[in-house]
Design a protein around this motif. Sequence first.
Motif, mmCIF file in Angstrom:
data_model
loop_
_atom_site.group_PDB
_atom_site.id
_atom_site.type_symbol
_atom_site.label_atom_id
_atom_site.label_comp_id
_atom_site.label_asym_id
_atom_site.label_seq_id
_atom_site.Cartn_x
_atom_site.Cartn_y
_atom_site.Cartn_z
ATOM 1 N N THR A 101 0.992 -1.278 0.200
ATOM 2 C CA THR A 101 -0.015 0.159 0.093
ATOM 3 C C THR A 101 0.929 1.155 0.023
ATOM 4 O OG1 THR A 101 -1.807 -1.230 1.246
ATOM 5 C CG2 THR A 101 -1.868 1.236 1.303
ATOM 6 N N THR A 102 1.920 1.279 0.678
ATOM 7 C CA THR A 102 2.717 2.500 0.718
ATOM 8 C C THR A 102 3.626 2.579 -0.457
ATOM 9 O OG1 THR A 102 4.420 1.221 2.207
ATOM 10 C CG2 THR A 102 2.675 2.250 3.370
ATOM 11 N N THR A 103 3.755 1.954 -1.259
ATOM 12 C CA THR A 103 4.790 1.821 -2.359
ATOM 13 C C THR A 103 4.146 1.460 -3.619
ATOM 14 O OG1 THR A 103 5.153 -0.559 -2.392
ATOM 15 C CG2 THR A 103 6.764 0.885 -0.957
ATOM 16 N N ARG A 104 2.760 1.779 -3.723
ATOM 17 C CA ARG A 104 2.047 1.686 -5.181
ATOM 18 C C ARG A 104 2.297 2.968 -6.058
ATOM 19 N NH1 ARG A 104 -3.361 -0.356 -3.416
ATOM 20 N NH2 ARG A 104 -2.217 -2.261 -3.154
ATOM 21 N N PRO A 105 2.697 2.434 -7.095
ATOM 22 C CA PRO A 105 3.181 3.500 -8.102
ATOM 23 C C PRO A 105 2.248 4.579 -8.297
ATOM 24 C CG PRO A 105 3.878 1.337 -9.100
ATOM 25 C CD PRO A 105 2.642 1.070 -7.833
ATOM 26 N N ALA A 106 0.702 4.381 -8.626
ATOM 27 C CA ALA A 106 0.056 5.374 -8.903
ATOM 28 C C ALA A 106 -0.724 6.249 -7.679
ATOM 29 C CB ALA A 106 -1.163 4.912 -9.493
ATOM 30 N N ARG A 107 -0.017 5.853 -6.503
ATOM 31 C CA ARG A 107 -0.493 6.621 -5.275
ATOM 32 C C ARG A 107 0.739 7.070 -4.487
ATOM 33 N NH1 ARG A 107 -5.655 4.567 -3.410
ATOM 34 N NH2 ARG A 107 -6.862 4.269 -5.439
ATOM 35 N N PRO A 108 0.120 8.170 -3.741
ATOM 36 C CA PRO A 108 1.378 8.740 -2.732
ATOM 37 C C PRO A 108 2.149 7.566 -1.772
ATOM 38 C CG PRO A 108 -0.741 10.020 -2.774
ATOM 39 C CD PRO A 108 -1.127 8.572 -3.285
ATOM 40 N N HIS A 109 3.400 7.717 -1.764
ATOM 41 C CA HIS A 109 3.964 6.740 -0.868
ATOM 42 C C HIS A 109 3.870 7.202 0.525
ATOM 43 C CE1 HIS A 109 6.798 5.419 -4.150
ATOM 44 N NE2 HIS A 109 5.730 5.143 -4.637
ATOM 45 N N GLY A 110 3.952 6.026 1.607
ATOM 46 C CA GLY A 110 3.783 6.406 2.831
ATOM 47 C C GLY A 110 2.403 5.968 3.052
ATOM 48 N N CYS A 111 2.071 6.473 4.421
ATOM 49 C CA CYS A 111 0.696 6.046 5.077
ATOM 50 C C CYS A 111 -0.022 7.220 5.417
ATOM 51 C CB CYS A 111 0.824 4.955 6.227
ATOM 52 S SG CYS A 111 -0.644 4.748 7.114
ATOM 53 N N LEU A 112 -1.028 7.421 5.216
ATOM 54 C CA LEU A 112 -2.083 8.838 5.537
ATOM 55 C C LEU A 112 -2.173 8.612 7.186
ATOM 56 C CD1 LEU A 112 -3.914 11.003 5.179
ATOM 57 C CD2 LEU A 112 -5.692 9.246 4.853
ATOM 58 N N GLY A 113 -2.542 7.432 7.610
ATOM 59 C CA GLY A 113 -2.546 7.697 8.965
ATOM 60 C C GLY A 113 -1.297 7.580 10.115
ATOM 61 N N VAL A 114 -0.048 7.726 9.553
ATOM 62 C CA VAL A 114 1.050 7.611 9.845
ATOM 63 C C VAL A 114 1.653 8.901 9.965
ATOM 64 C CG1 VAL A 114 3.647 6.965 10.221
ATOM 65 C CG2 VAL A 114 1.677 5.153 9.935
ATOM 66 N N GLN A 115 1.609 9.394 8.730
ATOM 67 C CA GLN A 115 2.201 10.931 8.218
ATOM 68 C C GLN A 115 0.873 12.127 8.480
ATOM 69 O OE1 GLN A 115 4.090 8.184 5.638
ATOM 70 N NE2 GLN A 115 5.068 10.052 4.947
ATOM 71 N N GLY A 116 -0.116 11.919 8.292
ATOM 72 C CA GLY A 116 -1.195 12.750 8.214
ATOM 73 C C GLY A 116 -0.974 14.034 9.044
#
Length: 202
Positions: A101-116
Amino acid sequence: METRKNAPIGRPRGFDVEEALERAMLVFWEHGYEGASLSGLTEAMGISTTSMYAAFGNKEELFRKALERYTEGPGAYLTRALEEPTALGAATAILAGTVRTTTRPARPHGCLGVQGALAASDSGRGVRDLLAAWRNNGCSSVRARFQRAVDDGELPPETDPGLLARYVTTLAFGIAVQAASGVGRDELQGMADAALRNWPLS
């Protein structure tokens, strides 16, 4: 001329709420709570500020809705992982899901719940608290799964399910931070595999 009956009354909203929320989620995911400006959010959502407030409330409420969407969408791997038949299978699926989920090419990297809201000021305290609770809820769910494994004799009786859950979720959060820093999927998966090599066996 015949008048059309049952015509819709009132003005339509004029935009797809789900699509707008999806776009807002991506903006928050990429920029964090404070880094996501109202102008950036409304531009991405394709709506006016007035429409955003009418449909979603203020920025914090929009973020709460975006986090719910993230949890039920990209973050849903956690719920699926906890359904694995073994505790090790659950831990493996949690870390693999995080890497994916955190490395998917078409999406932002990282986690919304961790870095938000890591860098949120006092005005973002509500969001900081929300995300702390979100992370703790995830850890509690993992702990309950590992407690069941202890009760069933799958894990040794001396296993501390709370400590083990904290270990796995801390690894997952660390993977998310590394992914946001540009570390590649293969390296992250290798780290996850290494971390589980000493898994407690009954």
